[in-house]
Write a protein that holds these residues in place. Structure first.
Motif, PDB file in Angstrom:
ATOM      1  N   SER A 123     -42.595 -36.835   3.641  1.00 44.56           N
ATOM      2  CA  SER A 123     -41.782 -37.226   2.494  1.00 44.56           C
ATOM      3  C   SER A 123     -40.782 -38.287   2.940  1.00 44.56           C
ATOM      4  O   SER A 123     -40.293 -38.272   4.062  1.00 44.56           O
ATOM      5  CB  SER A 123     -41.028 -36.025   1.939  1.00 44.56           C
ATOM      6  N   ARG A 124     -40.474 -39.199   2.048  1.00 43.35           N
ATOM      7  CA  ARG A 124     -39.517 -40.254   2.379  1.00 43.35           C
ATOM      8  C   ARG A 124     -38.081 -39.808   2.141  1.00 43.35           C
ATOM      9  O   ARG A 124     -37.153 -40.492   2.538  1.00 43.35           O
ATOM     10  CB  ARG A 124     -39.814 -41.499   1.550  1.00 43.35           C
ATOM     11  N   SER A 125     -37.869 -38.685   1.474  1.00 41.32           N
ATOM     12  CA  SER A 125     -36.501 -38.248   1.202  1.00 41.32           C
ATOM     13  C   SER A 125     -36.376 -36.744   1.440  1.00 41.32           C
ATOM     14  O   SER A 125     -37.344 -35.995   1.319  1.00 41.32           O
ATOM     15  CB  SER A 125     -36.106 -38.569  -0.241  1.00 41.32           C
ATOM     16  N   ALA A 126     -35.162 -36.336   1.749  1.00 42.98           N
ATOM     17  CA  ALA A 126     -34.887 -34.920   1.971  1.00 42.98           C
ATOM     18  C   ALA A 126     -35.097 -34.110   0.698  1.00 42.98           C
ATOM     19  O   ALA A 126     -35.361 -32.915   0.761  1.00 42.98           O
ATOM     20  CB  ALA A 126     -33.459 -34.742   2.483  1.00 42.98           C
ATOM     21  N   GLU A 127     -35.018 -34.789  -0.443  1.00 43.03           N
ATOM     22  CA  GLU A 127     -35.207 -34.097  -1.721  1.00 43.03           C
ATOM     23  C   GLU A 127     -36.560 -33.394  -1.792  1.00 43.03           C
ATOM     24  O   GLU A 127     -36.678 -32.340  -2.390  1.00 43.03           O
ATOM     25  CB  GLU A 127     -35.084 -35.105  -2.871  1.00 43.03           C
ATOM     26  N   HIS A 128     -37.562 -33.966  -1.162  1.00 45.58           N
ATOM     27  CA  HIS A 128     -38.908 -33.390  -1.219  1.00 45.58           C
ATOM     28  C   HIS A 128     -39.404 -32.929   0.156  1.00 45.58           C
ATOM     29  O   HIS A 128     -40.602 -32.836   0.380  1.00 45.58           O
ATOM     30  CB  HIS A 128     -39.881 -34.405  -1.821  1.00 45.58           C
ATOM     31  N   CYS A 129     -38.467 -32.660   1.044  1.00 44.26           N
ATOM     32  CA  CYS A 129     -38.808 -32.177   2.382  1.00 44.26           C
ATOM     33  C   CYS A 129     -39.343 -30.750   2.278  1.00 44.26           C
ATOM     34  O   CYS A 129     -38.684 -29.872   1.709  1.00 44.26           O
ATOM     35  CB  CYS A 129     -37.564 -32.217   3.274  1.00 44.26           C
ATOM     36  N   ARG A 130     -40.517 -30.510   2.814  1.00 42.77           N
ATOM     37  CA  ARG A 130     -41.139 -29.175   2.731  1.00 42.77           C
ATOM     38  C   ARG A 130     -40.259 -28.084   3.348  1.00 42.77           C
ATOM     39  O   ARG A 130     -40.127 -27.002   2.787  1.00 42.77           O
ATOM     40  CB  ARG A 130     -42.486 -29.163   3.454  1.00 42.77           C
ATOM     41  N   LEU A 131     -39.694 -28.386   4.476  1.00 47.53           N
ATOM     42  CA  LEU A 131     -38.866 -27.379   5.134  1.00 47.53           C
ATOM     43  C   LEU A 131     -37.636 -27.045   4.300  1.00 47.53           C
ATOM     44  O   LEU A 131     -37.334 -25.870   4.063  1.00 47.53           O
ATOM     45  CB  LEU A 131     -38.438 -27.850   6.534  1.00 47.53           C
ATOM     46  N   LEU A 132     -36.942 -28.073   3.814  1.00 45.46           N
ATOM     47  CA  LEU A 132     -35.757 -27.827   2.988  1.00 45.46           C
ATOM     48  C   LEU A 132     -36.114 -27.106   1.700  1.00 45.46           C
ATOM     49  O   LEU A 132     -35.396 -26.197   1.263  1.00 45.46           O
ATOM     50  CB  LEU A 132     -35.036 -29.138   2.686  1.00 45.46           C
ATOM     51  N   GLU A 133     -37.212 -27.472   1.102  1.00 45.11           N
ATOM     52  CA  GLU A 133     -37.668 -26.793  -0.121  1.00 45.11           C
ATOM     53  C   GLU A 133     -37.921 -25.319   0.150  1.00 45.11           C
ATOM     54  O   GLU A 133     -37.532 -24.455  -0.642  1.00 45.11           O
ATOM     55  CB  GLU A 133     -38.948 -27.454  -0.651  1.00 45.11           C
ATOM     56  N   THR A 134     -38.544 -25.043   1.267  1.00 46.52           N
ATOM     57  CA  THR A 134     -38.843 -23.655   1.612  1.00 46.52           C
ATOM     58  C   THR A 134     -37.568 -22.876   1.880  1.00 46.52           C
ATOM     59  O   THR A 134     -37.411 -21.747   1.405  1.00 46.52           O
ATOM     60  CB  THR A 134     -39.769 -23.608   2.844  1.00 46.52           C
TER      61      THR A 134
END
Length: 139
Positions: free
Chosen positions: A117-128
């Motif tokens: 992902s190019r942004s933290a908004e769609h970061c898999r780890l952060l989403e999880t």
């Protein structure tokens, strides 16, 4: 005269620091040694062997109470080793469970780490971590 060790020399010979020596002495894993006329602890070769035994047990992941039991068995070699076998089997089961947990953790992290992902908004780890299911990427 038999070789004796100061606390620092004992720690060095056994591969532990002197605070560890003091701690094991305080909790009774290492018997209190005699003292010199100047009040310094004077350990003998059996203390080196005992500390190495404790260190190896700790390196294998045994807890203090388990080490205490193993030392009692080692101090009475005529006893059967059933208790040591049970400790080893129980510890092995715990290690195998930890390995399974770590493998599961590795699998999850492997899926999350390759996000692109190019942004933290769609970061898999952060989403999880945030438990956002609106943005979670499905593979």
């Amino acid at each position: 005269m038999a070789t004796t060790f100061t606390i620092g020399a004992l720690g060095k010979a056994a591969g532990v620091n002197l605070e560890t020596v003091r701690y094991y002495e305080r909790i009774g894993l290492l018997p209190a040694p005699p003292r010199s006329d100047g009040g310094y602890r004077r350990y003998d070769g059996t203390a080196v062997q005992r500390l190495r035994f404790i260190r190896r047990g700790r390196e294998l992941g045994f807890g203090i109470d388990e080490i205490r039991t193993l030392l009692q068995l080692a101090d009475h070699p005529q006893q059967p080793c059933d208790a040591a076998d049970r400790l080893a089997q129980r510890h092995l089961a715990e290690v195998e469970a930890k390995i399974a947990d770590l493998q599961a953790m590795r699998d999850v992290l492997a899926r999350l780490a390759d996000c692109h992902s190019r942004s933290a908004e769609h970061c898999r780890l952060l989403e999880t971590l945030e438990q956002r299911d609106c943005c979670v990427h499905r593979d």
